[in-house]
Design a protein around this motif. Structure first.
Motif, short mmCIF file in Angstrom:
data_model
loop_
_atom_site.label_atom_id
_atom_site.label_comp_id
_atom_site.label_asym_id
_atom_site.label_seq_id
_atom_site.Cartn_x
_atom_site.Cartn_y
_atom_site.Cartn_z
N ALA A 1 62.17 -28.56 48.45
CA ALA A 1 62.30 -28.40 46.99
C ALA A 1 61.77 -29.60 46.23
N SER A 2 61.99 -30.81 46.77
CA SER A 2 61.53 -32.01 46.07
C SER A 2 60.02 -31.99 45.90
N GLU A 3 59.30 -31.57 46.93
CA GLU A 3 57.84 -31.50 46.85
C GLU A 3 57.39 -30.42 45.87
N GLN A 4 58.17 -29.35 45.75
CA GLN A 4 57.79 -28.26 44.87
C GLN A 4 58.07 -28.57 43.40
N LEU A 5 58.93 -29.55 43.14
CA LEU A 5 59.33 -29.86 41.77
C LEU A 5 58.67 -31.13 41.23
N HIS A 6 57.81 -31.75 42.01
CA HIS A 6 57.11 -32.95 41.56
C HIS A 6 55.63 -32.82 41.91
N ALA A 7 54.79 -33.28 41.00
CA ALA A 7 53.34 -33.13 41.20
C ALA A 7 52.81 -33.99 42.35
N TRP A 8 53.34 -35.21 42.48
CA TRP A 8 52.82 -36.16 43.48
C TRP A 8 53.85 -36.39 44.58
N PRO A 9 53.42 -36.58 45.84
CA PRO A 9 52.04 -36.69 46.33
C PRO A 9 51.36 -35.36 46.64
N GLY A 10 52.07 -34.23 46.46
CA GLY A 10 51.45 -32.93 46.66
C GLY A 10 51.13 -32.60 48.11
N SER A 11 51.95 -33.11 49.03
CA SER A 11 51.68 -32.88 50.45
C SER A 11 51.75 -31.42 50.85
N ASN A 12 52.64 -30.66 50.19
CA ASN A 12 52.73 -29.24 50.54
C ASN A 12 51.47 -28.49 50.11
N LEU A 13 50.80 -28.94 49.06
CA LEU A 13 49.57 -28.30 48.60
C LEU A 13 48.40 -28.64 49.52
N THR A 14 48.29 -29.91 49.89
CA THR A 14 47.14 -30.34 50.69
C THR A 14 47.32 -30.08 52.18
N GLY A 15 48.59 -29.95 52.62
CA GLY A 15 48.83 -29.82 54.06
C GLY A 15 48.66 -31.13 54.79
N ILE A 16 48.62 -32.26 54.04
CA ILE A 16 48.45 -33.59 54.62
C ILE A 16 49.78 -34.32 54.52
N ALA A 17 50.40 -34.64 55.65
CA ALA A 17 51.75 -35.20 55.65
C ALA A 17 51.80 -36.61 55.08
N ASN A 18 50.79 -37.42 55.37
CA ASN A 18 50.76 -38.79 54.87
C ASN A 18 50.56 -38.78 53.35
N ALA A 19 51.50 -39.40 52.62
CA ALA A 19 51.47 -39.33 51.15
C ALA A 19 50.21 -39.96 50.57
N THR A 20 49.79 -41.09 51.13
CA THR A 20 48.59 -41.76 50.62
C THR A 20 47.35 -40.91 50.81
N LEU A 21 47.21 -40.35 52.00
CA LEU A 21 46.05 -39.50 52.27
C LEU A 21 46.09 -38.23 51.44
N SER A 22 47.30 -37.72 51.17
CA SER A 22 47.42 -36.53 50.34
C SER A 22 46.93 -36.81 48.93
N VAL A 23 47.36 -37.94 48.36
CA VAL A 23 46.91 -38.33 47.01
C VAL A 23 45.39 -38.53 47.00
N LEU A 24 44.87 -39.18 48.06
CA LEU A 24 43.42 -39.39 48.15
C LEU A 24 42.69 -38.05 48.21
N GLY A 25 43.25 -37.09 48.95
CA GLY A 25 42.63 -35.77 49.04
C GLY A 25 42.60 -35.06 47.70
N ILE A 26 43.70 -35.21 46.94
CA ILE A 26 43.76 -34.57 45.62
C ILE A 26 42.79 -35.23 44.65
N VAL A 27 42.80 -36.57 44.62
CA VAL A 27 41.99 -37.29 43.64
C VAL A 27 40.51 -37.18 43.96
N PHE A 28 40.13 -37.39 45.22
CA PHE A 28 38.71 -37.36 45.57
C PHE A 28 38.23 -35.94 45.90
N GLY A 29 38.95 -35.27 46.82
CA GLY A 29 38.50 -33.94 47.24
C GLY A 29 38.56 -32.90 46.14
#
Length: 564
Positions: free
Chosen positions: A229-257
């Motif tokens: 629920a916490s991931e679904q109620l907050h925009a960042w790091p968006g790991s559930n959207l990217t499927g990337i468990a590492n928060a830093t890599l998930s943010v990088l995927g969202i910002v760059f990819g």
């Protein structure tokens, strides 16, 4: 979708609802008939004679995007992932739309090209032009199939017709008004459809929030029903959207990819969108087209993502499907989120408005795909490589026939879309294949005059192949990514490989002389040529592109902070 699920999703429309639908279809076809009177040349048919005001093209610009990508895809994302879906708007759309208006539209409109592939023809020559013309035409009929499938699904649920009959009937309706009046019919219908879509989304959101107990009630329901629920109620790091468990890599995927490659690739090079700006009456109106559209784009996220979240907790079928991790075979998928809300929340009368809104959205999306397909096929493929030097009336006829061809092909591609339980997965995959490498070629070619014609074509091919390779590696279990992260990685790979190969090929092949690149490359284009004489209604500080663009970016930042 099985027969039991279809019966349970059936929309119980009454006479008032059907009357509203009949009025809507009469207006759609009436606009097409009226627009036909102004079509006397191929330029009128494909680009509305470059005569439309900025507010019309701005609303059409955003309405063309409000197809199945938004209504089915983003509400499905909202149901599956929650708040992180807003990244497709505030990170994945607004910055790119501002860049298009401030930086790229002066080149598109100033060069007087009729399509995005034609710009590539002037910058790189025939090889890159042909590669892009073919890939763009293919992409548009595939995406048109998504909109057609969504449109047919609503007809199927409303009338109970078999899906294939619904698909054919829906295609005929779009074909009728698009072939009658060309882009003008599509654009003016898109303006009307924008208001119809908003009239659908706002009541659904408000009624749904009321039933859920307001925003606090919605968040409590989500927290009770979901372990993430916490991931679904907050925009960042968006790991559930990217499927990337590492928060830093998930943010990088969202910002760059997503925020850079996919977003800029879609909004700045997708002719289905750019075509609306090219139909504007002058340079000022063309630049303001995506900037005007950025404001409703930023705000409409709230009435698309939140309904998806509501559906996931208010609909028993979708809640059970989500609790099973998307494995429960109950005939419902995330794509049904908006339909379930309409069925459960709205009374007759409002139901008719909602159904009309759905049909308007999918028709606007499909019309955008078909109108851009017929332009590129006629101008960039048929006229350039197949039949040259014919009278303008000949290409006008070809354009109308191509419109029919696009609808027929879309009928076939609609069945591909039917195989996905979240069509955003499919759409983001297509964008990574076609838009990401195109953006790399555009951005490098626009700011590096040394890039050569050979590099333009080879870079596009290698970039697309790289995205396809990443997609296949993930499908075969090599990369182990879920969600929409694979498309972010594929887009990033396409962008990087396109740039790398283009630079390598450019250093070994001959560039065009500077004299042939004026107006096509930033460093060789005098700033005065990027301006134009404005009409009286274009004056005013609030109409300045820089002011409009800055305001749109500020709005996106504020909204992102609120839902951080």
């Amino acid at each position: 979708m099985n027969a039991l699920a279809t019966a349970s999703l059936r929309l119980d429309a009454g006479p008032v609802d059907y009357a509203l639908l009949l009025v809507y279809f009469a207006l759609v076809l009436g606009i097409g008939t009226l627009a036909r009177r102004s079509v006397s040349s191929s330029l009128d048919f494909f680009l509305s004679g470059r005569s439309l005001p900025a507010w019309v093209t701005g609303l059409a610009f955003i309405s063309a995007n409000l197809g199945a990508v938004e209504i089915f895809g983003m509400t499905a994302n909202g149901a599956q992932f929650g708040i992180p879906t807003v990244h497709y708007y505030w990170i994945g759309a607004i910055p790119a739309m501002v860049f298009l208006g401030l930086v790229m539209m002066p080149f598109y409109y100033g060069s007087q090209v009729r399509s995005v592939p034609e710009f590539l023809l002037r910058r790189f020559g025939r090889f890159a032009h042909l590669v892009n013309g073919i890939s763009f035409a293919l992409a548009q009929v595939l995406i048109a199939g998504v909109n057609l499938y969504a449109l047919a699904t609503v007809v199927n649920l409303l009338l109970g017709w078999p899906l294939w009959v619904s698909i054919v009937v829906a295609a005929v309706i779009v074909l009728a008004y698009t072939s009658l009046g060309g882009l003008s019919a599509a654009v003016y219908n898109e303006v009307m459809q924008f208001f119809v879509i908003v009239a659908m989304l706002v009541p659904i959101t408000l009624v749904g929030l009321h039933k859920a107990g307001g925003w606090n009630g919605l968040t409590h329901r989500i927290m009770a029903a979901n372990t993430d629920a916490s991931e679904q109620l907050h925009a960042w790091p968006g790991s559930n959207l990217t499927g990337i468990a590492n928060a830093t890599l998930s943010v990088l995927g969202i910002v760059f990819g997503l925020g850079f490659v996919l977003s800029f690739g879609y909004w700045t090079t997708n002719f289905a969108e750019v075509q609306r700006a090219l139909a504007a009456r002058n340079m000022s109106a063309a630049r303001r087209t995506p900037l005007i559209g950025a404001y409703p784009k930023a705000l409409i996220a709230l009435v698309i993502v939140i309904p998806g979240m509501l559906a996931a907790v208010l609909s028993p079928e979708l809640a059970a499907y989500k609790a099973s991790g998307g494995t429960l075979a109950n005939g419902v998928t995330y794509n049904n989120a908006i339909e379930l809300l309409i069925r459960d929340l709205l009374p007759n009368g409002m139901l008719g408005v909602a159904i009309t809104g759905l049909l308007a959205a999918f028709m606007a999306g499909m019309a955008a795909n078909v109108s851009s397909f017929n332009t590129v096929f006629t101008y960039d493929i048929w006229q350039t490589y197949v039949v040259r030097d014919r009278p303008d009336a000949y290409y006008l006829r070809v354009g109308r026939l191509t419109t029919a061809l696009g609808c027929v092909i879309a009928i076939g591609t609609a069945f591909i879309a039917s195989g996905y339980n979240n069509i955003m997965d499919y759409l983001q995959t297509l964008f990574s294949f076609f838009n990401a490498p195109l953006f790399a070629t555009f951005i490098l070619g626009m700011f590096w005059k040394r890039m050569t014609p050979m590099a333009g074509g080879v870079g596009l091919i290698v970039g697309t192949a790289s995205a396809v390779t990443v997609d296949q590696l993930n499908r075969h279990g090599v990369l182990h990514m879920s969600g929409q992260g694979p498309s972010f990685v594929a887009a990033s790979a396409a962008f990087v490989m396109d740039i790398a190969v283009s630079v390598a090929v450019s250093l070994r092949t001959a560039p065009k002389p500077d004299s042939e690149l004026v107006g096509l490359v930033w460093s060789l284009t005098p700033r005065d040529t990027l301006k134009s004489t404005r009409l009286a209604e274009d004056y005013g500080w609030y109409r300045k592109p820089v002011v409009l663009g800055s305001g749109a970016l500020a709005l996106a930042v504020v909204l992102d902070i609120i839902f951080w």
